[in-house]
Write an enzyme that holds these catalytic residues in place. Structure first.
Site, PDB file in Angstrom:
ATOM      1  CG  HIS A 109      46.514  -1.581 -24.403  1.00 34.62           C
ATOM      2  ND1 HIS A 109      45.378  -2.167 -24.913  1.00 34.62           N
ATOM      3  CD2 HIS A 109      47.494  -2.540 -24.454  1.00 34.62           C
ATOM      4  CE1 HIS A 109      45.649  -3.426 -25.263  1.00 34.62           C
ATOM      5  NE2 HIS A 109      46.917  -3.673 -25.004  1.00 34.62           N
ATOM      6  CG  HIS A 178      47.056  -6.603 -21.517  1.00 32.30           C
ATOM      7  ND1 HIS A 178      47.827  -7.716 -21.777  1.00 32.30           N
ATOM      8  CD2 HIS A 178      47.076  -5.858 -22.648  1.00 32.30           C
ATOM      9  CE1 HIS A 178      48.301  -7.627 -23.013  1.00 32.30           C
ATOM     10  NE2 HIS A 178      47.851  -6.507 -23.572  1.00 32.30           N
ATOM     11  CD  GLU A 309      44.742  -8.268 -24.431  1.00 26.93           C
ATOM     12  OE1 GLU A 309      44.656  -7.027 -24.471  1.00 26.93           O
ATOM     13  OE2 GLU A 309      45.554  -8.909 -25.124  1.00 26.93           O
TER      14      GLU A 309
END
Length: 344
Positions: A109, A178, A309
């Protein structure tokens, strides 16, 4: 008719650069969503049940302090590259790039200080808010000055999230939001009574560090076949699964399409996900462990939320047969995801 309100939410700690964090409240007659200028975070999302009662269906915190401490990316936009890059390493034009390793042996991420941990510049729109930031060349190890715009617009029951980017050098990019959802209302014990379907004929098996093996496996005859709705708790039991944290491979077309649907029969709440992205990571909050105090002082145990996601496939920068993740100068990265809330 959508109303947009902006208000102060707090100030970043000095050691994190200071700066004012604002909250933007988007409201229609059926959905109310609160978004922060820190990490473009969806901090709250209220939607009606079958009796017309509003509840907040996303996990998060009441105050800025919760978001400035370590947390599992609640509600945030993550990037430059969502999901995992194996060993935090990739090669472009013969040059190797090394990223920060923040997920065992891998980069996750966006690294140590990804897009979720920075302040964005907001612009209020008639029906939403647009955030902008420049990610400088070399930030978190990624090449190129990257200009990024994330736009949230609310229309009736539909929240649209549009991601746009332009780069000065070739760079990998995959952006997602997210948010952790529980359609029973955030703070509810688990999501076992939710029914889910995902429009995917294949998924990506992963190794023990959650990196795709490279195989694109058919869902047919496996616990990953979610093409017809399944009740989550019973499905996990039936297939002896500890939960999901996998990329489902969507139809490779540029046009928007319905890719997932979740229904919570007791409240009647439903959520549809439509996107232009090539993949969707289905995650069932396996790493939540009750240690975080969320809104109203409630703790969030394992499986108390799910994430859907929309993104490119994990580790695509190292897998040439995965969808293209590289953005070149002169091109535009442009993807949209729509979340539609309703009652069954």
């Amino acid at each position: 008719m959508t109303t947009v309100r902006r208000e102060a939410f707090g100030r970043m700690p000095a050691e994190q650069g200071g700066g004012e964090v604002e909250k933007f409240v988007l409201q229609s007659d059926s959905v109310k969503v609160e978004i922060l200028s820190l990490g473009c975070i969806i901090a709250a999302l209220e939607t009606k049940d079958k009796d017309g009662k509003f509840s907040d269906v996303v996990l998060g915190f009441d105050t800025l302090e919760g978001y400035t401490r370590k947390h599992p990316f609640f509600g945030a936009v993550v990037g430059r590259v969502a999901n995992r890059i194996a060993k935090g390493r990739f090669t472009l034009d013969g040059k190797e790039y090394q990223l920060f390793l923040n997920n065992g042996p891998n980069s996750l991420h966006g690294g140590a200080k990804g897009f979720d941990k920075v302040l964005w510049s907001p612009q209020v729109l008639p029906d939403g808010v647009r955030f902008f930031r420049l990610s400088p060349d070399g930030e978190e190890g990624y090449p190129g000055d990257l200009k990024v715009w994330v736009t949230y617009t609310l229309s009736g029951r539909q929240l649209a999230i549009n991601y746009q980017a332009q780069t000065s050098k070739m760079t990998p990019i995959s952006l997602t939001n997210h948010a952790y959802f529980n359609l029973a209302g955030q703070g509810s014990r688990d999501v076992y009574d939710h029914e889910i379907s995902i429009e995917a004929d294949s998924y990506l098996p992963v190794d023990d560090t959650k990196i795709p093996t490279g195989e694109v496996a058919a869902v047919q005859g496996t616990g990953f076949d979610l093409r017809q709705p399944v009740e989550l708790g019973k499905h996990l039991q039936k297939f002896h699964l500890d939960g999901f944290d996998h990329n489902f491979c969507l139809q490779q077309v540029q046009s928007p399409r319905l890719v997932a649907r979740v229904c919570h029969p007791p409240t009647g709440r439903t959520m549809e996900v439509h996107t232009t992205q090539p993949g969707i990571q289905f995650y069932t909050g396996n790493n939540l462990d009750g240690s975080l105090k969320g809104k109203g002082g409630i703790t969030y145990p394992k499986h108390s939320a799910f994430c859907l996601e929309t993104q490119n496939w994990p580790d695509a920068v190292n897998k040439p047969h995965f969808p293209n993740i590289l953005l070149h100068p002169g091109e535009e990265y442009n993807h949209t995801t729509w979340l539609v809330f309703n009652t069954a």
